[in-house]
Scaffold this active site. Structure first.
Site, short mmCIF file in Angstrom:
data_model
loop_
_atom_site.label_atom_id
_atom_site.label_comp_id
_atom_site.label_asym_id
_atom_site.label_seq_id
_atom_site.Cartn_x
_atom_site.Cartn_y
_atom_site.Cartn_z
N ASP A 1 -2.24 -0.55 7.57
CA ASP A 1 -1.60 -1.37 6.54
C ASP A 1 -2.39 -2.64 6.24
O ASP A 1 -2.63 -2.99 5.09
CB ASP A 1 -0.17 -1.75 6.97
CG ASP A 1 0.72 -0.55 7.15
OD1 ASP A 1 0.26 0.58 6.89
OD2 ASP A 1 1.88 -0.73 7.56
N ARG B 1 0.83 -1.22 0.00
CA ARG B 1 0.00 0.00 0.00
C ARG B 1 0.85 1.26 0.00
O ARG B 1 2.02 1.24 0.39
CB ARG B 1 -0.93 0.05 1.21
CG ARG B 1 -0.23 0.11 2.57
CD ARG B 1 -0.12 1.50 3.12
NE ARG B 1 0.70 1.57 4.32
CZ ARG B 1 1.98 1.85 4.34
NH1 ARG B 1 2.64 2.09 3.23
NH2 ARG B 1 2.65 1.91 5.49
N GLU C 1 -0.75 10.74 8.04
CA GLU C 1 0.40 9.99 8.55
C GLU C 1 0.51 10.16 10.06
O GLU C 1 0.36 11.26 10.57
CB GLU C 1 1.67 10.51 7.86
CG GLU C 1 2.67 9.44 7.54
CD GLU C 1 2.15 8.44 6.51
OE1 GLU C 1 1.79 7.31 6.91
OE2 GLU C 1 2.10 8.78 5.32
N HIS C 2 0.74 9.04 10.73
CA HIS C 2 0.81 8.99 12.20
C HIS C 2 -0.52 9.41 12.82
O HIS C 2 -0.56 9.95 13.92
CB HIS C 2 1.97 9.85 12.74
CG HIS C 2 3.31 9.24 12.46
ND1 HIS C 2 3.89 8.29 13.28
CD2 HIS C 2 4.18 9.41 11.43
CE1 HIS C 2 5.06 7.93 12.77
NE2 HIS C 2 5.25 8.58 11.64
N ASP D 1 -3.22 7.06 12.52
CA ASP D 1 -4.01 5.84 12.78
C ASP D 1 -4.04 5.47 14.26
O ASP D 1 -5.09 5.16 14.81
CB ASP D 1 -3.60 4.65 11.88
CG ASP D 1 -2.15 4.22 12.00
OD1 ASP D 1 -1.36 4.92 12.65
OD2 ASP D 1 -1.82 3.15 11.43
N SER E 1 5.42 -4.27 2.88
CA SER E 1 5.59 -5.67 2.51
C SER E 1 5.15 -6.57 3.67
O SER E 1 4.67 -7.67 3.46
CB SER E 1 7.04 -5.95 2.14
OG SER E 1 7.89 -5.84 3.26
N TYR F 1 9.41 5.74 16.57
CA TYR F 1 7.98 5.45 16.41
C TYR F 1 7.32 5.27 17.79
O TYR F 1 6.28 5.87 18.08
CB TYR F 1 7.81 4.19 15.55
CG TYR F 1 6.38 3.78 15.31
CD1 TYR F 1 5.63 4.38 14.30
CD2 TYR F 1 5.76 2.80 16.08
CE1 TYR F 1 4.31 4.02 14.07
CE2 TYR F 1 4.45 2.42 15.86
CZ TYR F 1 3.73 3.03 14.84
OH TYR F 1 2.42 2.66 14.62
P1 ADP Z 1 7.69 -2.69 5.15
O1 ADP Z 1 6.45 -3.30 5.70
O2 ADP Z 1 7.63 -1.22 5.04
O3 ADP Z 1 8.12 -3.30 3.86
P2 ADP Z 1 8.79 -3.86 7.53
O4 ADP Z 1 10.10 -3.70 8.22
O5 ADP Z 1 7.55 -3.60 8.28
O6 ADP Z 1 8.86 -2.97 6.19
O7 ADP Z 1 8.68 -5.35 6.97
C1 ADP Z 1 9.73 -5.93 6.27
C2 ADP Z 1 9.99 -7.33 6.79
O8 ADP Z 1 8.86 -8.17 6.47
C3 ADP Z 1 11.16 -8.00 6.12
O9 ADP Z 1 12.37 -7.69 6.79
C4 ADP Z 1 10.81 -9.47 6.25
O10 ADP Z 1 11.12 -9.96 7.54
C5 ADP Z 1 9.29 -9.46 6.13
N1 ADP Z 1 8.86 -9.74 4.74
C6 ADP Z 1 8.08 -8.97 3.98
N2 ADP Z 1 7.85 -9.53 2.76
C7 ADP Z 1 8.50 -10.70 2.77
C8 ADP Z 1 8.68 -11.76 1.82
N3 ADP Z 1 8.12 -11.73 0.61
N4 ADP Z 1 9.43 -12.81 2.18
C9 ADP Z 1 10.00 -12.87 3.41
N5 ADP Z 1 9.88 -11.91 4.33
C10 ADP Z 1 9.16 -10.83 4.03
MG MG Z 2 5.67 -2.98 7.68
#
Ligand code: ADP
Ligand code: MG
Length: 399
Positions: free
Chosen positions: A190, A39, A45-46, A48, A144, A240
Site C-alpha cells: 500500500d 490504491r 492478493e496476500h 506481499d 486510505s 489476517y
Molecule cells: P483502508 O486503508 O482500507 O481505508 P484502514 O482500516 O487500514 O482502511 O484505515 C482506515 C483508518 O485510517 C481510519 O479508520 C482512520 O483512522 C484512518 N484514516 C484514513 N484516512 C483518514 C483521514 N482522511 N482522516 C482521518 N483518518 C483517516
Molecule cells: Mg489500510
C-alpha cells in the site's frame, strides 16, 4: 445508483483552504502540501508478506495534508473525515514535537497514523498547523491509511525541506508507522504504490527485492470499475494475522524462507506424504498459484491481452474464496453479478478481504449495465468508481 464522482486534488485543495481558515483563523495562508493517493490492487492478493508479486495501481482519489509551520514546538492537525461509527474520535489533535520522550500512541485513533510518520521521520520535525482532506473512502479497502501516511510524510518533507531521495525508504517508513502506531502488521504494497505510482501504469512490485516495473495500461476500450461493498466484517484483523501464521507454517513445512520459493511440486509432494493438513495446504496453494498468476497477468497486460488478464482476475478471486477463504458472501455476490454482464472480462475482490471492494475489468460501453445489474440485486448500498491509473505522492513547497 450511479458512478460516484470524487474530488480531484485541485478540488480538495480549494475546500482545504476554507477548512484551514475555519480552524486556524489567526494563521497566515497555508503554503505547503503533501499528497498521497489510495490504491487498488489488480491482482496478487496476500502475496506481499510472502515475498511475492503484487500488481496495484495508484488511484485518482487522494489524501491531502495542507498547512504551514507555526514557529512553535506544537503540531495542531484537523481532519475533515473521521470514521462515522467512531463517536469518541475528535477530528482535532494537538501534540508537542518530541524532544526527550518519543511520541506515543493515543487518541484520537486516526492521529496515530500522523504521529507514527512524524516519529519515524528521518529528521526533527518543526511545529505546524495543518488540515487533512481525502477523496479515498475510509476503511473501504482502497488504502486510505497508506494515503494518509504518505500525505503526512510528503507534507513533512515540504515543511522541513528535508526530502527523501530514496523513495523505497519513504514507503518503508510509512509502513513502519502503520505497524508501530496503528498496530496493523501490513505488507509493503500500500505504501509502496502510494509513494511510487506512475500515471497510466500499474506497477509490478517484487515484494522480495522491492524492485518494480511499470506496466502500461494504455488500452482505451476497457476500464477498471471499483465497487465498494459497503461491508466491513469485524473478523478481518484476526483472520489476517491467522493467514500470516498459516503461511509461515507452510513455508516451515516446505523448508523454504518464504512461499515465494515454494513450488506446487514441493507442496503436492508434502501433501501426498500426509505431512501437511488440508487447511495449510490450501493456504499455500493460493499463495503459490497467485504469485504465478500475478506474473502472468503483468505479462498479459504488457502484451495488451486484456482477455487473459480478466481470466486471471477471475482465477484469483476463486482462489481467494475457496483456498485462502478471505472472501465473504457480499464480495462473492458482487463478483458473480459483474461476471454475468457481457463485456466484463474479469472480476475479483481486492484488498485483504472480508468486505471492502471488488475490481472489475469491463468494456467501457458495458459499465452502466454492470452498475445497473449490481444496484438492482445487491441491497447494501454499493458505491461505484471508474478509475484510471494515477501518479504517486506529491510534495508542494509553494501553493
Ligand atoms: P483502508 O486503508 O482500507 O481505508 P484502514 O482500516 O487500514 O482502511 O484505515 C482506515 C483508518 O485510517 C481510519 O479508520 C482512520 O483512522 C484512518 N484514516 C484514513 N484516512 C483518514 C483521514 N482522511 N482522516 C482521518 N483518518 C483517516
Ligand atoms: Mg489500510
Amino acid at each position: 445508483m450511479s458512478i460516484t464522482k470524487t474530488d480531484t486534488m485541485e478540488e480538495l485543495l480549494e475546500k482545504g483552504l476554507d477548512f484551514f481558515y475555519k480552524h486556524f483563523p489567526e494563521s497566515k495562508k497555508p503554503d505547503k502540501m503533501g499528497v498521497g493517493p489510495g490504491r487498488v490492487n489488480l491482482i496478487g492478493e496476500h502475496t506481499d508478506y510472502n515475498d511475492g508479486y503484487v500488481l496495484p495501481m495508484a488511484l485518482p482519489m487522494v489524501t491531502i495534508m495542507l498547512g504551514r509551520a507555526n514557529n512553535t514546538d506544537t503540531c495542531r492537525v484537523v481532519t475533515a473525515c473521521v470514521d462515522f461509527d467512531d463517536t469518541i474520535d475528535s477530528n482535532r489533535t494537538e501534540f508537542k514535537i518530541p524532544t526527550v520522550k518519543p511520541l506515543s500512541v493515543g487518541t484520537p485513533k486516526w492521529a496515530n497514523y500522523v504521529k507514527g510518520v512524524i516519529a519515524c521521520f528521518q529528521s526533527i520535525v518543526v511545529g505546524f498547523d495543518a488540515v487533512i482532506l481525502s477523496s479515498v473512502p475510509l476503511g473501504g479497502g482502497l488504502s486510505s491509511s497508506a494515503s494518509l501516511e504518505v500525505a503526512t510524510y510528503s507534507f513533512i518533507e515540504a515543511i522541513t525541506g528535508n526530502k527523501t531521495i530514496q523513495l523505497v525508504k519513504k514507503a518503508m517508513v510509512c509502513q513502519k508507522a502503520e505497524h508501530m502506531f496503528a498496530g496493523v502488521p501490513c505488507g509493503i504494497m500500500d505504501q509502496f504504490i502510494s509513494v511510487m505510482g506512475v500515471h497510466g501504469h500499474a506497477l509490478l512490485i517484487d515484494c522480495k527485492t522491492l524492485q518494480y516495473q511499470p506496466v502500461p495500461l494504455t488500452e482505451n476500450t476497457y476500464v477498471f470499475l471499483i465497487t465498494n461493498s459497503n461491508i466491513h466484517h469485524e473478523l478481518s484483523n484476526g483472520q489476517y494475522q491467522l493467514r500470516r501464521y498459516q503461511c509461515e507454517e507452510a513455508s516451515d513445512l516446505l523448508n523454504v524462507p518464504s512461499l515465494r520459493l515454494a513450488t506446487m511440486d514441493n507442496l503436492n509432494r508434502v501433501h501426498f506424504e500426509g505431512k501437511i493438513n488440508q487447511i495449510i495446504y490450501k493456504r499455500a496453494r493460493h499463495v503459490i498459484t497467485e504469485i504465478e498468476r500475478t506474473k502472468s497477468a503483468a505479462d498479459a497486460l504488457a502484451r495488451g491481452n486484456y482477455k487473459m488478464f480478466g481470466e486471471l482476475m477471475n482465477d484469483s478471486h476463486n482462489s481467494l474464496r475457496d483456498d485462502f477463504e478471505v472472501s465473504c458472501p457480499e464480495l462473492d455476490q458482487l463478483v458473480e453479478l459483474a461476471r454475468k454482464v457481457p463485456g466484463v472480462l474479469g472480476s475479483r475482490m481486492t484488498g485483504g478481504g472480508f468486505g471492502g471492494c471488488t475490481v472489475t475489468l469491463v468494456n467501457r460501453t458495458a459499465v452502466n449495465t454492470v452498475v445497473e445489474t449490481i444496484s438492482t440485486e445487491y441491497t447494501q448500498n454499493p458505491k461505484f468508481y471508474v478509475v484510471s491509473p494515477s501518479c504517486g505522492a506529491r510534495i508542494f513547497t509553494t501553493l
